[in-house]
Design a protein around this motif. Structure first.
Motif, short mmCIF file in Angstrom:
data_model
loop_
_atom_site.label_atom_id
_atom_site.label_comp_id
_atom_site.label_asym_id
_atom_site.label_seq_id
_atom_site.Cartn_x
_atom_site.Cartn_y
_atom_site.Cartn_z
N GLU A 1 84.15 23.97 35.92
CA GLU A 1 83.01 23.23 35.39
C GLU A 1 81.67 23.87 35.71
N VAL A 2 81.54 24.40 36.92
CA VAL A 2 80.23 24.82 37.42
C VAL A 2 80.10 26.33 37.47
N THR A 3 78.98 26.83 36.97
CA THR A 3 78.56 28.21 37.17
C THR A 3 77.17 28.14 37.78
N ALA A 4 76.94 28.83 38.89
CA ALA A 4 75.68 28.66 39.61
C ALA A 4 75.25 29.95 40.26
N ALA A 5 73.95 30.03 40.56
CA ALA A 5 73.40 31.15 41.32
C ALA A 5 73.70 30.92 42.80
N LEU A 6 74.25 31.94 43.44
CA LEU A 6 74.54 31.93 44.86
C LEU A 6 73.59 32.91 45.55
N THR A 7 72.83 32.42 46.51
CA THR A 7 71.94 33.27 47.29
C THR A 7 72.57 33.51 48.66
N VAL A 8 72.71 34.77 49.04
CA VAL A 8 73.17 35.12 50.39
C VAL A 8 72.07 35.93 51.05
N ARG A 9 71.85 35.67 52.32
CA ARG A 9 70.73 36.30 53.03
C ARG A 9 71.22 37.19 54.15
N GLU A 10 70.35 38.09 54.56
CA GLU A 10 70.72 39.08 55.57
C GLU A 10 71.13 38.42 56.88
N THR B 1 79.01 22.66 44.77
CA THR B 1 79.48 22.95 46.12
C THR B 1 80.34 24.20 46.12
N LEU B 2 80.71 24.64 47.32
CA LEU B 2 81.58 25.81 47.42
C LEU B 2 82.90 25.56 46.70
N TYR B 3 83.40 24.34 46.80
CA TYR B 3 84.63 23.98 46.09
C TYR B 3 84.46 24.12 44.58
N ASP B 4 83.31 23.73 44.06
CA ASP B 4 83.06 23.76 42.62
C ASP B 4 83.12 25.18 42.05
N VAL B 5 82.76 26.17 42.85
CA VAL B 5 82.74 27.56 42.36
C VAL B 5 83.92 28.36 42.90
N THR B 6 84.90 27.66 43.48
CA THR B 6 86.13 28.31 43.94
C THR B 6 87.15 28.32 42.82
N HIS B 7 87.76 29.47 42.58
CA HIS B 7 88.82 29.54 41.58
C HIS B 7 90.13 29.14 42.25
N LEU B 8 90.60 27.93 41.98
CA LEU B 8 91.70 27.34 42.73
C LEU B 8 93.03 28.09 42.60
N PRO B 9 93.39 28.64 41.42
CA PRO B 9 94.67 29.36 41.35
C PRO B 9 94.71 30.61 42.22
N CYS B 10 93.55 31.19 42.52
CA CYS B 10 93.50 32.38 43.37
C CYS B 10 93.47 31.97 44.83
N ARG B 11 94.54 32.24 45.54
CA ARG B 11 94.61 31.96 46.96
C ARG B 11 94.60 33.27 47.71
N SER B 12 93.95 33.31 48.86
CA SER B 12 93.94 34.53 49.66
C SER B 12 93.84 34.19 51.13
N ALA B 13 94.45 35.00 51.95
CA ALA B 13 94.40 34.80 53.39
C ALA B 13 94.41 36.14 54.10
N ARG B 14 93.77 36.13 55.27
CA ARG B 14 93.69 37.31 56.13
C ARG B 14 94.62 37.08 57.33
#
Length: 282
Positions: free
Chosen positions: A204-213, A223-236
């Motif tokens: 639903e949501v497409t948004a500008a994400l600002t990340v700072r130094e 929210t972070l959930y809104d811009v998360t692609h749910l089918p893509c799962r990843s873990a470290r």
């Protein structure tokens, strides 16, 4: 359906566009009427719709992420000029922001409260400039394709036995690079200690994400959930000598959309959200 408020300026033959301050949601490709898509694509020399036979002939081993990124790369650029970057106020109208569209979608690995619209810790986030799924190696093939090749995957990336990543189909992936958090301003000649990306979860949501130094981050919508692609799962997975892909239970894969990645014996696990990145501020 598409909104009627289209007040953006689009330079058609270049990979950049200007955004004004009108809120705009982007529906995922599955929710867009095919006839509308086809009409738009036929009017443009730059895009084409893949045929059903092309989609169905994709190798089974390719990740779901590749299929979605292929469709998104084809379809999303049509609607990018309609996406808003900020909300204005009466006293302070939001300035226009210019984004450069990437030739292909990139992927951010993010940590944070799914319900949050801002936070800290972006200095621990990563960026895949290419889809890591198709370049990955299945867990079941670890011994013969990676371990037997001096810990180098068939796609050429190095496997770190102390720190490795897995996606939802059980593919060992390359480690993402650090997420750039500053940019060079050509007009002033200065390095700006923040960077802005256009991100989406292809829902639903497409948004500008600002990340700072300093590691802080902020979404201008959702929210972070809104811009998360749910089918893509990843873990470290980390843990030293006790942590090996050979310990994985292959029956735990594939992982359902939105579910946590499985634990692997001997390993510490950290799940990451995956964000589609459509472009960056210039």
């Amino acid at each position: 359906s598409l909104t009627q408020n289209q007040h953006t300026t689009h330079k058609t033959n270049k990979r950049f566009f200007q955004l004004n301050s009108i809120p705009m949601n982007l529906k995922s490709a599955g929710g867009i009427v095919l006839s509308i898509i086809t009409t738009h694509l036929q009017e443009s020399q730059s895009f084409s719709v893949p045929s059903s036979s092309q989609i169905q002939s994709s190798p089974v081993s390719q990740s779901r992420r590749l299929a979605i990124s292929t469709l998104s790369t084809t379809l999303l650029p049509i609607f990018l000029p309609n996406i808003a970057a900020a909300s204005p106020t009466k006293d302070s109208p939001a300035p226009k922001t210019t984004f450069r569209r990437y030739p292909q979608i990139r992927f951010i690995s993010a940590l944070g409260d799914p319900k949050a619209s801002s936070g800290t810790g972006a200095d621990t986030w990563g960026l895949w400039r290419d889809d890591p799924g198709p370049r990955g190696t299945y867990l079941r093939d670890f011994d013969k394709r990676i371990a037997a090749n001096n810990n180098v995957a068939p796609a050429g990336w190095a496997f770190d036995p102390q720190d490795w990543w897995v996606e939802e189909h059980g593919l060992i992936m390359s480690t993402p690079g650090p997420l750039p958090r500053k940019r060079f301003d050509k007009d002033s000649g200065l390095v700006i200690p923040e960077k802005r990306y256009l991100v989406t979860g292809a829902r639903e949501v497409t948004a500008a994400l600002t990340v700072r130094e300093d590691g802080s981050w902020e979404l201008q919508e959702g929210t972070l959930y809104d811009v998360t692609h749910l089918p893509c799962r990843s873990a470290r997975y980390t843990g030293g000598d006790t942590c090996s892909p050979k310990n994985a239970n292959l029956k735990d894969f594939p992982v359902k959309p939105g579910a946590e990645m499985p634990a692997i014996s001997g390993c510490d696990k950290q799940d990451y959200a995956v964000l589609f990145v459509l472009g960056e501020e210039i």
